[in-house]
Scaffold this motif. Structure first.
Motif, mmCIF file in Angstrom:
data_model
loop_
_atom_site.group_PDB
_atom_site.id
_atom_site.type_symbol
_atom_site.label_atom_id
_atom_site.label_comp_id
_atom_site.label_asym_id
_atom_site.label_seq_id
_atom_site.Cartn_x
_atom_site.Cartn_y
_atom_site.Cartn_z
ATOM 1 N N ARG A 1 0.795 -1.223 0.000
ATOM 2 C CA ARG A 1 0.000 0.000 0.000
ATOM 3 C C ARG A 1 0.827 1.273 0.000
ATOM 4 O O ARG A 1 0.652 2.134 -0.868
ATOM 5 C CB ARG A 1 -0.973 -0.008 1.185
ATOM 6 C CG ARG A 1 -2.121 -0.964 1.015
ATOM 7 C CD ARG A 1 -3.071 -0.897 2.178
ATOM 8 N NE ARG A 1 -2.496 -1.504 3.361
ATOM 9 C CZ ARG A 1 -2.649 -2.779 3.689
ATOM 10 N NH1 ARG A 1 -3.368 -3.563 2.932
ATOM 11 N NH2 ARG A 1 -2.076 -3.274 4.759
ATOM 12 N N ARG B 1 -25.011 -3.824 7.217
ATOM 13 C CA ARG B 1 -26.194 -4.519 6.783
ATOM 14 C C ARG B 1 -27.460 -3.662 6.827
ATOM 15 O O ARG B 1 -28.394 -3.883 6.064
ATOM 16 C CB ARG B 1 -26.402 -5.748 7.648
ATOM 17 C CG ARG B 1 -27.460 -6.633 7.066
ATOM 18 C CD ARG B 1 -27.606 -7.895 7.835
ATOM 19 N NE ARG B 1 -28.772 -8.595 7.321
ATOM 20 C CZ ARG B 1 -29.970 -8.477 7.823
ATOM 21 N NH1 ARG B 1 -30.170 -7.684 8.840
ATOM 22 N NH2 ARG B 1 -30.971 -9.138 7.299
ATOM 23 N N THR C 1 -3.904 1.990 9.616
ATOM 24 C CA THR C 1 -5.127 1.616 8.911
ATOM 25 C C THR C 1 -4.858 1.579 7.416
ATOM 26 O O THR C 1 -4.023 2.316 6.902
ATOM 27 C CB THR C 1 -6.250 2.623 9.189
ATOM 28 O OG1 THR C 1 -5.784 3.910 8.804
ATOM 29 C CG2 THR C 1 -6.620 2.659 10.646
ATOM 30 N N HIS C 2 -5.582 0.685 6.737
ATOM 31 C CA HIS C 2 -5.271 0.472 5.325
ATOM 32 C C HIS C 2 -5.561 1.716 4.487
ATOM 33 O O HIS C 2 -4.753 2.111 3.651
ATOM 34 C CB HIS C 2 -6.044 -0.727 4.802
ATOM 35 C CG HIS C 2 -5.658 -1.999 5.515
ATOM 36 N ND1 HIS C 2 -6.192 -3.218 5.227
ATOM 37 C CD2 HIS C 2 -4.774 -2.212 6.505
ATOM 38 C CE1 HIS C 2 -5.654 -4.133 6.017
ATOM 39 N NE2 HIS C 2 -4.805 -3.540 6.806
ATOM 40 N N GLY D 1 -28.485 -8.697 2.025
ATOM 41 C CA GLY D 1 -27.571 -8.845 0.905
ATOM 42 C C GLY D 1 -26.150 -9.049 1.376
ATOM 43 O O GLY D 1 -25.845 -8.935 2.541
ATOM 44 N N ALA D 2 -25.301 -9.375 0.427
ATOM 45 C CA ALA D 2 -23.905 -9.531 0.764
ATOM 46 C C ALA D 2 -23.313 -8.152 1.006
ATOM 47 O O ALA D 2 -23.631 -7.208 0.294
ATOM 48 C CB ALA D 2 -23.154 -10.197 -0.383
ATOM 49 N N ASP D 3 -22.496 -8.041 2.035
ATOM 50 C CA ASP D 3 -21.876 -6.742 2.261
ATOM 51 C C ASP D 3 -20.637 -6.618 1.408
ATOM 52 O O ASP D 3 -19.993 -7.590 1.074
ATOM 53 C CB ASP D 3 -21.545 -6.546 3.732
ATOM 54 C CG ASP D 3 -20.446 -7.455 4.187
ATOM 55 O OD1 ASP D 3 -19.540 -6.995 4.871
ATOM 56 O OD2 ASP D 3 -20.495 -8.661 3.845
ATOM 57 N N VAL E 1 -10.171 4.444 9.528
ATOM 58 C CA VAL E 1 -10.731 3.582 10.573
ATOM 59 C C VAL E 1 -11.692 2.573 9.952
ATOM 60 O O VAL E 1 -12.582 2.948 9.190
ATOM 61 C CB VAL E 1 -11.468 4.418 11.638
ATOM 62 C CG1 VAL E 1 -12.203 3.524 12.610
ATOM 63 C CG2 VAL E 1 -10.483 5.287 12.387
ATOM 64 N N PRO E 2 -11.487 1.283 10.238
ATOM 65 C CA PRO E 2 -12.335 0.270 9.603
ATOM 66 C C PRO E 2 -13.798 0.438 9.991
ATOM 67 O O PRO E 2 -14.115 0.886 11.085
ATOM 68 C CB PRO E 2 -11.781 -1.056 10.138
ATOM 69 C CG PRO E 2 -10.640 -0.739 11.021
ATOM 70 C CD PRO E 2 -10.486 0.713 11.125
ATOM 71 N N LYS E 3 -14.651 0.049 9.059
ATOM 72 C CA LYS E 3 -16.088 0.137 9.303
ATOM 73 C C LYS E 3 -16.487 -0.824 10.406
ATOM 74 O O LYS E 3 -16.000 -1.949 10.450
ATOM 75 C CB LYS E 3 -16.835 -0.249 8.022
ATOM 76 C CG LYS E 3 -17.820 0.796 7.573
ATOM 77 C CD LYS E 3 -18.573 0.291 6.359
ATOM 78 C CE LYS E 3 -17.891 0.685 5.065
ATOM 79 N NZ LYS E 3 -18.249 -0.132 3.927
ATOM 80 N N ARG E 4 -17.338 -0.414 11.290
ATOM 81 C CA ARG E 4 -17.724 -1.286 12.396
ATOM 82 C C ARG E 4 -18.434 -2.528 11.865
ATOM 83 O O ARG E 4 -19.292 -2.429 10.987
ATOM 84 C CB ARG E 4 -18.629 -0.533 13.356
ATOM 85 C CG ARG E 4 -18.927 -1.306 14.610
ATOM 86 C CD ARG E 4 -19.725 -0.483 15.572
ATOM 87 N NE ARG E 4 -19.846 -1.174 16.842
ATOM 88 C CZ ARG E 4 -20.560 -0.719 17.854
ATOM 89 N NH1 ARG E 4 -21.190 0.430 17.747
ATOM 90 N NH2 ARG E 4 -20.633 -1.384 18.981
ATOM 91 N N PHE E 5 -18.087 -3.662 12.433
ATOM 92 C CA PHE E 5 -18.679 -4.919 11.996
ATOM 93 C C PHE E 5 -20.180 -4.906 12.257
ATOM 94 O O PHE E 5 -20.617 -4.624 13.367
ATOM 95 C CB PHE E 5 -18.041 -6.076 12.764
ATOM 96 C CG PHE E 5 -18.494 -7.429 12.331
ATOM 97 C CD1 PHE E 5 -17.790 -8.126 11.366
ATOM 98 C CD2 PHE E 5 -19.615 -8.031 12.884
ATOM 99 C CE1 PHE E 5 -18.179 -9.386 10.953
ATOM 100 C CE2 PHE E 5 -20.025 -9.280 12.473
ATOM 101 C CZ PHE E 5 -19.306 -9.963 11.502
ATOM 102 N N GLY E 6 -20.957 -5.220 11.224
ATOM 103 C CA GLY E 6 -22.385 -5.360 11.424
ATOM 104 C C GLY E 6 -23.173 -4.099 11.147
ATOM 105 O O GLY E 6 -24.392 -4.120 11.184
ATOM 106 N N LEU E 7 -22.494 -2.993 10.847
ATOM 107 C CA LEU E 7 -23.260 -1.785 10.566
ATOM 108 C C LEU E 7 -23.630 -1.687 9.092
ATOM 109 O O LEU E 7 -24.506 -0.947 8.711
ATOM 110 C CB LEU E 7 -22.461 -0.539 10.962
ATOM 111 C CG LEU E 7 -22.456 -0.234 12.445
ATOM 112 C CD1 LEU E 7 -21.891 1.142 12.698
ATOM 113 C CD2 LEU E 7 -23.866 -0.333 13.021
#
Ligand code: SF4
Ligand code: SF4
Lengths: 338, 478
Positions: A221, A329, A274-275, A335-337, A321-327
């Motif tokens: 990166r 949807r 963070t990526h 659907g597929a995230d 900052v990574p997206k919070r898991f589960g938000l």
């Protein structure tokens, strides 16, 4: 009960650990720097090796001494001082007096690294800060880039008069005057040019970079974003009426860009984690480098570009900052995230 | 996403359509279709994860042997929720399957796992590390069955409610680790669940009890799945097994009914974690703080399914389970079917004792297992393995320094930033911990596994969670 165990260790999970350790990672960086060192010895003679060894010894000694003095735990075993030592030597001209590099080591290890709390705590890259510090002796740093192929013996320091006969203009200096360097692109790529000890050979540095990628010490990166940005900007805005491709390749292959993009900008402590932040940081480094090279008074922009970006990593980390898991949807039900 | 990718890759190869004869083109199309079919289960995945060395070869070829201990120490607290109240007293004679503890609320009964005499009802060490109320039974070696146990020939006339009640009475809890009462899981999912996922991932290193169970009793698991299907009426049922268990996959394939999908999963820890498994199988993400039912899913471990089968068809409550006794400090790593409450010291003896000085003994596997300080604990329902480490497994770093490498963040399947949380915890910065979503952490251990500096990240987050909970409780009191 037949089996009664005493002396069991109780600690929190996980109880397994990957084989990676700080020392292994830092050792990998040292290994990745070896091709560039070999190239330096080939082009500048054995003094390249003695200067590097001295710098490493100096860094390790100062790290050990300072931790000892402050009664802190000894961190020499993590090899990070060795990496700093090698990098400091790599950004210096091969003819640098021996005492100067020790001063640079002292500055990098004590002032830049240990006073901020040691490994993982420093704000700017110690090797680059040392280089910026050495620029306060412009006579030592610039203007003394010896021609490649001038084998300097291991323990001599050429005097000023001798030096005059050995030096040549670096490709960077040519670029600063908006002209392409006299050397062929192949020479630029292999490193058959004047410049700092470890910076000259793009080929050797890329080899080291590939090793680091394969060992997963770094990700693509930062280097890719950095080099890519420089490539795009230089190809779009070539100066001095040069052919845009030639201009771009010259820019990419000269000066400290390869060393900076592969080894300096990717320094863990002073780069974002963070990526998204890493990509933005790489782009930022690229933009600043080109700005410095185009408009700055120093011929070399990499050092200051990275140093400035080092100070903003808090901001870049927030960007990615990574997206919070589960938000995810809630928008796309079922659907597929991603 | 992968599907589009393949098509995209393949079409340009046929761009000179006029020159390619038609059969060749068909061949290409077939290849594309086969690829899509093969790759479909792989299209979904979860972020992060690590690849710890499995060490499953130590015990994966050893069949599950029945083991009959002389004494068992059965903890009254077998799962999250309320502990049971003992129903027996010292001197009582008990038989296998007899209820010895029960309670109200989030609580399922506990049964005697051997027949014999109750010799103690007292506080004893439990695998959680604290002492808890235990019923200690001395076995008479006869394993007399409780007279209440009756087989059932058919379940056709039973309703979902009756089946759920049977599952509760049999004391079944999740057997993969956390141990949530299964009947509660089922009733909370009624009407909401459209996908039932059966977890045979067994992603923890060393453990092979589920692997062996799938190889040796796939028809029981299939029977258990049928019962769950009958209660929950899902649209889709899928069994997820990590690809490294080829024999288990083959055995399950043969036993599963046609309407149950079998998904070979990528080998990656924590593939078997509930939220990650749901994400892999359905692409849905359980919302923060939510239960799987919130996204229409319910996950059951394969061992739980087998226990449901036993409870419904055999009338047998959960009194035995498969436990892997393994690790590099164990002479003969093995799998046993052991009564609940079997003492760890007996298990180790049965596995040939120690081959070297034990360094750590874990209830569970190395990633999420709980380190034990004594061997006097008895196994519990969620206890799938006993892993014994020797000194060679010691990876402690004396004074760890974070180098900000970001390797913890790269692997966190819950999208957290462990290094930031760690710093916030050190500073005691509750607001930053809250903002960093430390409560989302599933304590999978991937971050600490991958951290080159050897920082005790998970321990830190456990403390952090407690700090937050305490602060919340204080606020509520005010
Ligand atoms: S922070 Fe929690 S969820 Fe994330 S890797 Fe670490 S233990 Fe797992
Ligand atoms: S993996 Fe460990 S050393 Fe690296 S950033 Fe995370 S906590 Fe720091």
């Amino acid at each position: 009960m037949k089996y009664e165990a005493t002396n069991l260790t109780v600690s929190s999970s996980p109880h397994a650990h990957s084989k990676n350790s700080t020392a292994v990672i830092m050792r990998d960086v040292c290994i990745a720097l070896l091709p560039a060192l070999i190239a330096a010895i080939r082009f500048f003679g054995w003094r390249a090796l003695t200067l590097t060894m001295l710098s490493v010894a100096g860094c390790v000694f100062f790290e050990w001494g300072f931790r000892k003095l402050m009664k802190k735990d000894c961190t020499v075993g993590d090899w990070s001082a060795v990496v700093t030592g090698m990098l400091i030597a790599f950004v210096c001209p091969v003819t640098l007096p021996f005492w100067t590099i020790l001063v640079a080591d002292l500055f990098a290890i004590v002032l830049v690294k240990q006073l901020f709390g040691g490994i993982g705590m420093n704000i700017v890259n110690p090797a680059l800060a040392a280089r910026a510090f050495l620029f306060s002796w412009p006579s030592l740093m610039s203007g003394s880039w010896v021609r490649p192929g001038t084998a300097i013996s291991a323990f001599s320091t050429p005097s000023a008069q001798v030096l005059d006969g050995l030096t040549s203009a670096t490709p960077m200096a040519a670029l600063a005057e908006n002209t392409l360097s006299a050397e062929s692109l192949l020479d630029l790529f292999l490193g058959n040019i004047g410049g700092s000890l470890g910076e000259v050979s793009a080929a050797a540095l890329l080899l080291g970079g590939i090793y680091l990628l394969l060992r997963r010490v770094i990700s693509v990166r930062i280097p890719l974003a950095y080099l890519g940005t420089v490539a795009v900007l230089t190809v779009l805005f070539p100066l001095g009426g040069n052919d845009c491709l030639d201009w771009m390749l010259c820019q990419l292959l000269s000066g400290g860009l390869m060393l900076g993009a592969i080894f300096m900008a990717t320094d863990y402590t002073t780069s974002p984690v963070t990526h998204g932040g890493q990509i933005a940081y790489g782009i930022g480094c690229g933009v600043l480098t080109v700005l410095f090279r185009y408009f700055g008074s120093y011929v070399e922009g990499v050092t200051y570009a990275i140093l400035i970006m080092n100070c903003c990593i808090g901001f870049f980390d927030k960007l990615g900052v990574p997206k919070r898991f589960g938000l995810v949807r809630q928008k796309k039900k079922g659907g597929a995230d991603e | 996403m992968y599907r589009h990718f393949v098509i995209f890759l393949k079409i340009p190869e046929n761009s000179t359509l006029q020159t390619v004869d038609f059969s060749k083109l068909l061949c290409y199309i077939k290849i594309v279709i086969i690829r899509i079919e093969v790759m479909q289960p792989m299209a979904l995945s979860f972020f992060g994860g690590v690849h710890p060395k499995g060490y499953k070869e130590l015990s994966c070829e050893v069949p599950i042997l029945p083991f009959c201990p002389k004494t068992v120490s059965i903890a009254m607290s077998q799962h999250i929720g309320r502990p049971c109240t003992p129903l027996v007293k010292i001197g009582d004679r008990v038989s296998v399957g007899q209820k010895i503890g029960d309670g109200e609320g989030l609580c399922v009964p506990v049964h005697a796992s051997v027949s014999g005499t109750v010799i103690a009802v007292e506080l004893r060490p439990t695998p959680s590390g604290t002492d808890g109320m235990c019923v200690v039974i001395e076995s008479d070696g006869r394993d007399t069955l409780c007279p209440d146990i009756h087989k059932r020939e058919s379940i056709a006339e039973l309703t979902g409610e009756e089946l759920t009640a049977i599952i509760r009475e049999a004391g079944i809890t999740g057997m993969g680790g956390a141990g949530f009462p299964t009947n509660v899981k089922i009733s909370s999912g009624l009407g909401k669940v459209d996908t039932v996922i059966v977890n045979g991932a067994e992603c923890e290193p060393y453990i092979t009890s589920d692997d062996r169970l799938m190889r040796e009793a796939p028809e029981k698991i299939a029977g258990g799945i049928r019962i769950i299907q009958k209660i929950l009426q899902p649209e889709r049922t899928a069994v997820g097994i990590e690809k490294n268990k080829a024999k288990a996959i083959a055995a399950m394939q043969a036993a599963l009914p046609g309407d149950v999908e079998l998904l070979p999963l990528r080998v990656r820890y924590p593939q078997g974690a509930e939220k990650q498994l749901i994400q892999t199988v359905t692409g849905r993400c359980v919302p923060p703080g939510g239960l799987p039912a919130a996204v229409g899913c319910a996950v059951f471990n394969v061992a739980t399914c087998a226990a449901i089968y036993d409870a419904v068809y055999e009338g047998m409550p959960l009194v035995r389970r498969a436990v892997t006794v393994t690790g590099r400090a164990i002479a003969r790593p093995s799998n046993f079917s052991v009564p609940i409450g079997t003492l760890y010291s007996d298990l180790i003896e049965a596995a040939g004792g120690f081959s070297s000085e034990p360094y750590k003994i874990l209830c569970g596997g190395p990633m999420m297992g709980i380190a034990q300080h004594t061997l006097a604990c008895g196994t519990i329902k969620g206890n799938n393995a006993l892993t014994c480490f020797s000194q060679a497994d010691n990876h402690e770093v004396e004074v760890p320094h974070c180098i900000r490498c970001g390797k913890c963040l790269d692997v966190c399947p819950m999208h957290l930033m462990p290094l930031q949380l760690q710093r916030a915890r050190q500073k005691g910065d509750l607001a930053a911990l809250e903002k960093g979503n430390v409560m989302d952490c599933i304590e999978c251990g991937s971050c600490a596994y991958n951290c080159p500096a050897g920082i005790h990240l998970v321990q830190s987050f456990r403390t952090a969670k407690k700090m937050l909970r305490d602060a919340k409780a204080k606020e509520a009191v005010k």
